[in-house]
Scaffold this motif. Structure first.
Motif, PDB file in Angstrom:
ATOM      1  N   VAL A  75       0.878  -1.169   0.000  1.00  0.00           N
ATOM      2  CA  VAL A  75       0.000   0.000   0.000  1.00  0.00           C
ATOM      3  C   VAL A  75       0.915   1.218   0.000  1.00  0.00           C
ATOM      4  CG1 VAL A  75      -1.712   1.308   1.309  1.00  0.00           C
ATOM      5  CG2 VAL A  75      -1.844  -1.192   1.223  1.00  0.00           C
ATOM      6  N   ALA A  76       0.677   2.158  -0.918  1.00  0.00           N
ATOM      7  CA  ALA A  76       1.543   3.331  -1.062  1.00  0.00           C
ATOM      8  C   ALA A  76       0.841   4.589  -0.561  1.00  0.00           C
ATOM      9  CB  ALA A  76       1.949   3.518  -2.525  1.00  0.00           C
ATOM     10  N   ARG A  95      11.286   0.492  10.509  1.00  0.00           N
ATOM     11  CA  ARG A  95      12.257  -0.336   9.798  1.00  0.00           C
ATOM     12  C   ARG A  95      12.017  -0.227   8.288  1.00  0.00           C
ATOM     13  NH1 ARG A  95      12.185  -5.734   7.934  1.00  0.00           N
ATOM     14  NH2 ARG A  95      10.110  -6.007   8.857  1.00  0.00           N
ATOM     15  N   PHE A  96      13.034   0.205   7.564  1.00  0.00           N
ATOM     16  CA  PHE A  96      12.945   0.325   6.113  1.00  0.00           C
ATOM     17  C   PHE A  96      13.410  -0.965   5.458  1.00  0.00           C
ATOM     18  CE2 PHE A  96      12.187   4.601   7.192  1.00  0.00           C
ATOM     19  CZ  PHE A  96      11.460   5.128   6.138  1.00  0.00           C
ATOM     20  N   LEU A  97      12.745  -1.345   4.371  1.00  0.00           N
ATOM     21  CA  LEU A  97      13.050  -2.580   3.658  1.00  0.00           C
ATOM     22  C   LEU A  97      14.032  -2.354   2.518  1.00  0.00           C
ATOM     23  CD1 LEU A  97       9.393  -3.948   3.540  1.00  0.00           C
ATOM     24  CD2 LEU A  97      11.160  -4.383   5.263  1.00  0.00           C
ATOM     25  N   PHE A 112      10.310   1.421   0.404  1.00  0.00           N
ATOM     26  CA  PHE A 112       9.433   0.547   1.173  1.00  0.00           C
ATOM     27  C   PHE A 112       9.860   0.490   2.629  1.00  0.00           C
ATOM     28  CE2 PHE A 112       8.791  -1.163  -3.109  1.00  0.00           C
ATOM     29  CZ  PHE A 112       7.411  -1.207  -3.145  1.00  0.00           C
ATOM     30  N   PHE A 113       8.857   0.365   3.507  1.00  0.00           N
ATOM     31  CA  PHE A 113       9.114   0.178   4.926  1.00  0.00           C
ATOM     32  C   PHE A 113       8.090  -0.799   5.481  1.00  0.00           C
ATOM     33  CE2 PHE A 113       6.207   3.709   4.533  1.00  0.00           C
ATOM     34  CZ  PHE A 113       5.364   3.653   5.622  1.00  0.00           C
ATOM     35  N   ALA A 114       8.327  -1.268   6.717  1.00  0.00           N
ATOM     36  CA  ALA A 114       7.467  -2.278   7.313  1.00  0.00           C
ATOM     37  C   ALA A 114       6.503  -1.666   8.310  1.00  0.00           C
ATOM     38  CB  ALA A 114       8.315  -3.342   8.010  1.00  0.00           C
ATOM     39  N   GLY A 115       5.260  -2.146   8.277  1.00  0.00           N
ATOM     40  CA  GLY A 115       4.290  -1.804   9.307  1.00  0.00           C
ATOM     41  C   GLY A 115       4.511  -2.688  10.521  1.00  0.00           C
ATOM     42  N   PRO A 116       3.713  -2.528  11.548  1.00  0.00           N
ATOM     43  CA  PRO A 116       3.937  -3.259  12.790  1.00  0.00           C
ATOM     44  C   PRO A 116       3.830  -4.772  12.670  1.00  0.00           C
ATOM     45  CG  PRO A 116       1.914  -1.964  12.913  1.00  0.00           C
ATOM     46  CD  PRO A 116       2.606  -1.581  11.646  1.00  0.00           C
ATOM     47  N   ASP A 117       3.075  -5.275  11.697  1.00  0.00           N
ATOM     48  CA  ASP A 117       2.973  -6.713  11.492  1.00  0.00           C
ATOM     49  C   ASP A 117       3.752  -7.184  10.268  1.00  0.00           C
ATOM     50  OD1 ASP A 117       1.313  -7.582  13.681  1.00  0.00           O
ATOM     51  OD2 ASP A 117      -0.277  -6.398  12.745  1.00  0.00           O
ATOM     52  N   GLY A 118       4.684  -6.352   9.801  1.00  0.00           N
ATOM     53  CA  GLY A 118       5.507  -6.715   8.657  1.00  0.00           C
ATOM     54  C   GLY A 118       4.888  -6.396   7.309  1.00  0.00           C
ATOM     55  N   GLU A 119       3.703  -5.769   7.297  1.00  0.00           N
ATOM     56  CA  GLU A 119       3.090  -5.409   6.020  1.00  0.00           C
ATOM     57  C   GLU A 119       3.982  -4.408   5.281  1.00  0.00           C
ATOM     58  OE1 GLU A 119       0.961  -2.834   9.150  1.00  0.00           O
ATOM     59  OE2 GLU A 119       1.890  -4.789   9.031  1.00  0.00           O
TER      60      GLU A 119
END
Length: 129
Positions: A75-76, A95-97, A112-119
């Protein structure tokens, strides 16, 4: 505020033309444009409903196989200053991916970066001009 709107939802597809036809002919969306990604073999198509700004991004060539239930890739979120938002989020421990911001051939920039559940979430700065 630097985060402005929901930009797009990226969906991985196996055949770009078939998917574009489905979303336009069956679901009534309009093709906004297509783009060859910087990574060879990856092609993108952007669609939206008339009068709407949020888009659907179809991604072909990212994965060899898709699960039966399909694959929402990310999701952007549109930002007006991607460097400032990256710095702000890093300061909050996000955390950035990706190692660095990617600039596409059309001038759009993303990371890209990660949401709290890794999304997978994306900061997206549209091309200038």
């Amino acid at each position: 505020m630097a985060m402005m709107k929901l930009e797009h939802v990226g969906i991985m597809v196996s055949e770009l033309e078939r998917s574009m036809a489905f979303y336009t002919d069956v679901l009534g969306m309009e093709l906004v444009g297509t783009l060859d990604h910087n990574t060879p073999g990856i092609r993108l198509a952007f669609l939206s409903y008339p009068g709407q700004t949020a888009q659907l991004e179809l991604i072909e060539g990212y994965a060899d196989r898709l699960p039966d239930e399909g694959q929402v890739h990310h999701v952007a979120i549109t930002v007006d200053d991607i460097e400032a938002e990256v710095a702000r989020l890093r300061a909050k421990g996000v955390r950035f991916l990706d190692e660095a911001i990617t600039t596409l051939r059309n001038g759009a920039r993303y990371i890209f970066f990660a949401g709290p559940d890794g999304e997978r979430l994306e900061l997206f700065q549209p091309p200038r001009g």
